[in-house]
Design a protein around this motif. Structure first.
Motif, short mmCIF file in Angstrom:
data_model
loop_
_atom_site.label_atom_id
_atom_site.label_comp_id
_atom_site.label_asym_id
_atom_site.label_seq_id
_atom_site.Cartn_x
_atom_site.Cartn_y
_atom_site.Cartn_z
N GLU A 67 18.97 -57.97 -30.04
CA GLU A 67 18.51 -58.16 -28.67
C GLU A 67 17.00 -58.45 -28.56
O GLU A 67 16.45 -58.47 -27.47
CB GLU A 67 18.83 -56.88 -27.88
N LYS A 102 13.16 -60.29 -28.92
CA LYS A 102 12.51 -61.58 -28.67
C LYS A 102 11.13 -61.58 -29.29
O LYS A 102 10.65 -60.54 -29.71
CB LYS A 102 12.35 -61.79 -27.16
N GLY A 132 7.32 -61.43 -28.71
CA GLY A 132 6.46 -61.02 -27.59
C GLY A 132 5.00 -61.26 -27.89
O GLY A 132 4.65 -62.07 -28.76
N ARG A 136 7.87 -58.64 -32.45
CA ARG A 136 9.20 -58.65 -31.85
C ARG A 136 9.24 -57.56 -30.76
O ARG A 136 8.66 -56.50 -30.94
CB ARG A 136 10.29 -58.34 -32.90
N ASP A 144 14.18 -57.48 -25.11
CA ASP A 144 14.26 -58.44 -24.01
C ASP A 144 14.01 -57.72 -22.69
O ASP A 144 14.74 -56.80 -22.32
CB ASP A 144 15.66 -59.07 -24.03
N GLU A 145 12.98 -58.16 -21.98
CA GLU A 145 12.56 -57.49 -20.75
C GLU A 145 13.67 -57.47 -19.67
O GLU A 145 13.69 -56.59 -18.83
CB GLU A 145 11.33 -58.21 -20.18
N GLN A 146 14.57 -58.43 -19.74
CA GLN A 146 15.65 -58.54 -18.74
C GLN A 146 16.52 -57.28 -18.70
O GLN A 146 16.87 -56.79 -17.64
CB GLN A 146 16.55 -59.76 -19.05
#
Ligand code: FFO
Ligand code: ATP
Length: 197
Positions: A98, A100, A102, A107, A110-112
């Motif tokens: 999961e 990303k 940054g 790494r 994911d902020e979502q």
């Protein structure tokens, strides 16, 4: 004050030069040794809510420790740098897929679909560093992320992590610096309070 900062900068530069020159093969094999030693280390085994880190190249690689912790039912979180420079939060992760890219090429989750872990609930923090001494003093990347974060949770178990060549005879500590309780390298785990374990 200015002298300390210049010395710290120079020391950081020298150590990072050496760390950046390590071969990926060496980093991987020695990281496996550290992971192995932590998977049978009582303070880590006892912790339920652990803050680990997503390694940069050259740092001890902790992906296997993250997977071990998850497989053993621990809540695992990792640094999440906020918009405000020098401040970070700890974000929960449930796997390594999961992630990303940054800030600073690190790494990040994911902020979502990210959950922030309340610092007060964390019982173990693995603290990366540029250099440590065996009293637990730490030289970091120079932004104060860990010092500010750890200042909020003084009771937490802290384990500094670095390669053996990053352990120096002494590191000048400043008022805001928070020493770690233990230091792990590819050679040993040291208790900074009671000397060698
Ligand atoms: N894996 C890992 N995550 C971590 C840290 C760490 O040391 N290791 N940190 C520990 O505090 C925080 C991030 N701190 C950082 C602060 C500054 C730079 C930085 O200035 N990077 C420069 C290159 C530095 C160099 O190699 O000389 C850059 O990307 O331009 C990177 C990380 C939180 N997460
Ligand atoms: N708890 C704090 N409160 C206020 N300022 C702080 C705190 N901790 C650190 N700072 C400031 O942050 C800056 C960077 O600190 P320092 O050089 O100790 O970072 P570091 O420990 O090497 O970095 P990092 O923790 O990001 O790896 C300094 O200017 C310092 O004064």
């Amino acid at each position: 004050m200015a002298i300390i900062n210049n010395d710290k900068k120079e020391l950081r530069r020298e150590v990072l030069l050496r760390r950046n020159a390590l071969s990926p093969d060496w980093v991987n094999s020695q990281s496996a040794i550290i992971v192995q030693s932590l998977t049978c280390w009582e303070p880590f085994l006892q912790a339920k809510n652990v803050m680990l880190y997503l390694a940069m190249p050259g740092e001890p690689q902790m992906d296997e420790l993250i997977l071990f912790a998850l497989a053993n039912g621990k809540q695992v979180s990792v640094p999440f740098l906020t918009e405000k420079f020098g401040y970070m939060q700890s974000a929960a992760i449930t796997g390594l897929q999961e992630l990303k890219k940054g800030k600073l090429n690190l790494r990040v989750p994911d902020e979502q679909n990210m959950t922030i872990v309340e610092p007060e609930t964390i019982d173990f923090v693995l603290v990366p560093g540029v250099a440590f001494d065996l009293a637990g003093n730490r030289l970091g990347m120079g932004a104060g992320y860990y010092d500010r974060f750890l200042a909020r949770i003084p009771q937490v178990c802290t384990l500094g992590i670095a390669w053996n060549f990053q352990i120096l005879p002494s590191i000048v500590s400043q008022e805001h610096d928070i020493p770690v309780q233990y230091v792990v390298t590819e050679e040993k785990i040291t208790s900074c309070r009671k000397g060698k374990m």
